[in-house]
Design an enzyme around this catalytic site. Structure first.
Site, short mmCIF file in Angstrom:
data_model
loop_
_atom_site.label_atom_id
_atom_site.label_comp_id
_atom_site.label_asym_id
_atom_site.label_seq_id
_atom_site.Cartn_x
_atom_site.Cartn_y
_atom_site.Cartn_z
CB SER A 179 40.17 34.37 44.05
OG SER A 179 41.87 34.61 43.74
CE1 TYR A 227 38.57 31.64 39.81
CE2 TYR A 227 40.61 32.68 40.42
CZ TYR A 227 39.66 31.59 40.55
OH TYR A 227 38.93 31.32 41.71
#
Length: 275
Positions: free
Chosen positions: A145, A158
């Site tokens: 990501s 994350y």
């Protein structure tokens, strides 16, 4: 240009929805056979139904990628069904997490996020890379990501998980250089998927992310196509959106000002959006 994604024998994790489903259906569209793995086997079967309806070949396998034994079993199932080792592995399975600052986010959230997002990819590479070396061709696509390099506030677990996937991919690419096996790491920003529905994302943060994704997000199908095309060209990094590309370059050129700006912007997010 290599066509390693055409007629590939593939394993895709997290194939029951979102980017994983898009990868599975696109690989099948390119003539490949696909092992669709997902924690939710029912969703994986739905992906298989779509592939078969379009004339493709696929099977569904339930798999929790955070458990090494289940990933090893996935490899065994793939070899049994395909009749040989898969030539393409897409380590996509992941969960969303965010909304709290470091010290307030429960350690259980850290453990679950890293277990799926980072250890899941580690397990996939650990299990499938040796077989690919033996095969002598093929590829691995790891889904990270832009969070792995943007390091936005209130997303530490994350961010760390995705930064680890980027580093793992870079290391693996170096180790596999010259072997005929390509490694690609995908680093998108907002994609129109259900990842914002995860139980580890605060409701406010999830709502804000959904709003941004609706306005500026790419479709999962577009991201999958772009990534597979880039993989065929041997590209290591896929940063598909303009905002991600700008953030990546800014962070590399101006790391200290970037970090300060990110922190200030995080403080101006309304409190109800981050609770």
């Amino acid at each position: 240009m290599s066509r390693r994604t055409k007629h590939a024998d593939a394993v895709v994790t997290g194939a029951g929805s979102g980017i994983g489903r898009a990868f599975a259906t696109e690989i099948a569209r390119r003539g490949g056979r696909v092992v669709c793995a997902d924690l939710d086997e029912t969703r994986a079967k739905e992906t298989v139904t779509r592939i078969e309806a379009a004339g493709g070949e696929a099977i569904a396998v339930g798999c929790d990628v955070s458990e090494l034994g289940q990933v090893e079993a996935l490899q065994g199932t793939a070899v049994d069904w395909l009749g040989r080792s898969p030539s393409l592995v897409v380590n996509n399975a992941g969960i969303g997490a965010g909304g709290k600052v470091v010290g307030e986010a429960p350690l259980a959230d850290w453990q679950r996020t890293l277990g799926v997002n980072l250890w899941g990819v580690i397990h996939g590479c650990h299990v499938f890379a040796p077989a690919l070396r033996e095969l002598g061709h093929g590829g691995i696509v790891n889904v990270a990501s832009a969070a792995g390099f943007t390091a936005a506030p209130r997303m530490a677990a994350y961010n760390v998980s995705k930064a680890g996937v980027v580093s793992l991919s870079e290391t693996l690419a170096a180790e596999l250089a010259g072997t005929g096996i390509a490694v690609t790491v995908l680093c998108p920003t907002f994609v129109k998927t259900n990842i914002f529905d995860g139980e580890l994302i605060d409701a406010g943060a999830a709502g804000l992310a959904r709003k941004i994704a609706r306005v500026a997000g790419f479709s999962a199908d577009r991201v999958a196509r772009t990534t597979l095309d880039a993989h065929d060209k041997g590209r290591l990094y896929v940063v598909p959106q303009l905002d991600a590309q700008l953030l990546w370059r800014t962070k590399r050129l101006l790391p200290v000002p970037y970090t300060r700006a990110a922190g200030l912007m995080g403080r101006f997010v309304p409190e109800e959006e981050t609770r």
